[in-house]
Design a protein around this motif. Structure first.
Motif, mmCIF file in Angstrom:
data_model
loop_
_atom_site.group_PDB
_atom_site.id
_atom_site.type_symbol
_atom_site.label_atom_id
_atom_site.label_comp_id
_atom_site.label_asym_id
_atom_site.label_seq_id
_atom_site.Cartn_x
_atom_site.Cartn_y
_atom_site.Cartn_z
ATOM 1 N N ILE A 85 61.239 74.730 -100.084
ATOM 2 C CA ILE A 85 61.359 75.374 -101.383
ATOM 3 C C ILE A 85 61.976 74.371 -102.351
ATOM 4 O O ILE A 85 62.678 73.436 -101.935
ATOM 5 C CB ILE A 85 62.234 76.650 -101.295
ATOM 6 C CG1 ILE A 85 62.103 77.502 -102.555
ATOM 7 C CG2 ILE A 85 63.677 76.301 -101.004
ATOM 8 C CD1 ILE A 85 62.777 78.877 -102.429
ATOM 9 N N ARG A 144 61.593 80.222 -94.690
ATOM 10 C CA ARG A 144 61.169 80.968 -95.873
ATOM 11 C C ARG A 144 61.286 82.459 -95.652
ATOM 12 O O ARG A 144 61.742 83.208 -96.543
ATOM 13 C CB ARG A 144 59.732 80.592 -96.223
ATOM 14 C CG ARG A 144 59.568 79.209 -96.845
ATOM 15 C CD ARG A 144 58.087 78.876 -97.030
ATOM 16 N NE ARG A 144 57.909 77.586 -97.688
ATOM 17 C CZ ARG A 144 56.729 76.981 -97.804
ATOM 18 N NH1 ARG A 144 55.631 77.537 -97.279
ATOM 19 N NH2 ARG A 144 56.646 75.805 -98.404
ATOM 20 N N SER A 159 62.363 85.201 -98.627
ATOM 21 C CA SER A 159 61.329 86.216 -98.840
ATOM 22 C C SER A 159 61.878 87.372 -99.675
ATOM 23 O O SER A 159 63.074 87.615 -99.721
ATOM 24 C CB SER A 159 60.833 86.744 -97.502
ATOM 25 O OG SER A 159 61.884 87.348 -96.785
#
Length: 253
Positions: free
Chosen positions: A148, A248, A253
């Motif tokens: 990310i 993630r 999420s």
């Protein structure tokens, strides 16, 4: 192959306390009223000179992260984690910019396979007089598959590990988003210790300043591969995509 060699004082090393394996030993870092050579404090955090300066031609300091011996980074609230990284980076940069040292190490050992000796949560900042900063890393150490990116801070999993397995990197385009870096460090430690492998009980965190910018590497520690020790062969796992998907899912999420 480039090698950095630094002298280690074995006489001092033999007298260092150890509380990771010897859990019944008293922790000198818990005796706050008796701490000596304190450099700076901030809330529960204390920076002091290391009483056991085992590395030759160096200045060693210890950064006590908290007063609670049984805690660690995943337990900290966001404010304390942010304050810790700001406090550590400020003093690391101060030593880097002092002109006294060719390089300054900023790192953390945790657990029996990390190379550390003290259970109390702490980091270390060490000024080295004879080791050049650019000899401490390769640029490829931080190549990775992105997990990310938030603002100017990238979080990735290494495709060119220094040692092997799940090495997580945090890179930044500026040094002003330390809170985001702190969040990613905390997530990295939490993932490594709770989700990556139930055999993992140790980790390291290493900070670098490269071309003025901070880079951080977080790695789980296991018994070191003989292929690395004997032949300098790093092990890259074939499940990096699974690691990325799992991080993630758990944290973003």
């Amino acid at each position: 192959m480039r090698k950095n060699i630094i002298g280690f004082n074995t006489k001092i090393g033999r007298n260092k306390p150890e509380t990771i394996i010897n859990k019944d030993a008293s922790c000198p870092f818990c005796e706050y009223k008796h701490l000596e050579h304190i450099i700076a404090t901030c809330g529960e955090m204390t920076l002091l000179e290391n009483k056991y300066n085992v590395l030759e031609h160096s200045f060693q300091t210890v950064l006590l992260e908290t007063r609670y011996c049984g805690s660690d980074m995943p337990d900290y609230n966001h404010k304390h984690m942010h304050d810790l990284i700001h406090f550590g980076v400020d003093h690391w940069f101060s030593m880097l910019d002092s002109g006294k040292y060719k390089s300054v190490l900023f790192f953390k050992n945790y657990g029996p396979l990390s190379g550390g000796t003290m259970r109390h949560p702490h980091m270390q900042i060490i000024g080295l007089e004879d080791i050049d900063n650019d000899s401490l890393y390769d640029e490829s150490d931080f190549f990775g598959m992105p997990i990310i990116k938030k603002g100017a801070v990238e979080f990735n999993v290494s495709t060119s590990p220094r040692l092997g397995f799940c090495e997580l990197n945090i890179l930044t385009e500026n040094n002003s988003e330390l809170d985001t870096m702190a969040d990613f460090i905390q997530i990295s430690v939490d993932y490594i210790m709770k989700h990556f492998d139930n055999r993992c009980k140790s980790y390291n965190i290493f900070f670098y300043r490269i071309k003025g910018l901070i880079k951080v590497k977080i790695m789980p520690r296991f018994p070191t591969s003989p292929l690395f020790i004997g032949y300098n062969l790093r092990l890259r796992p074939n499940n990096l995509d699974i690691i990325i998907a799992e991080i993630r899912k758990i944290y973003f999420s």
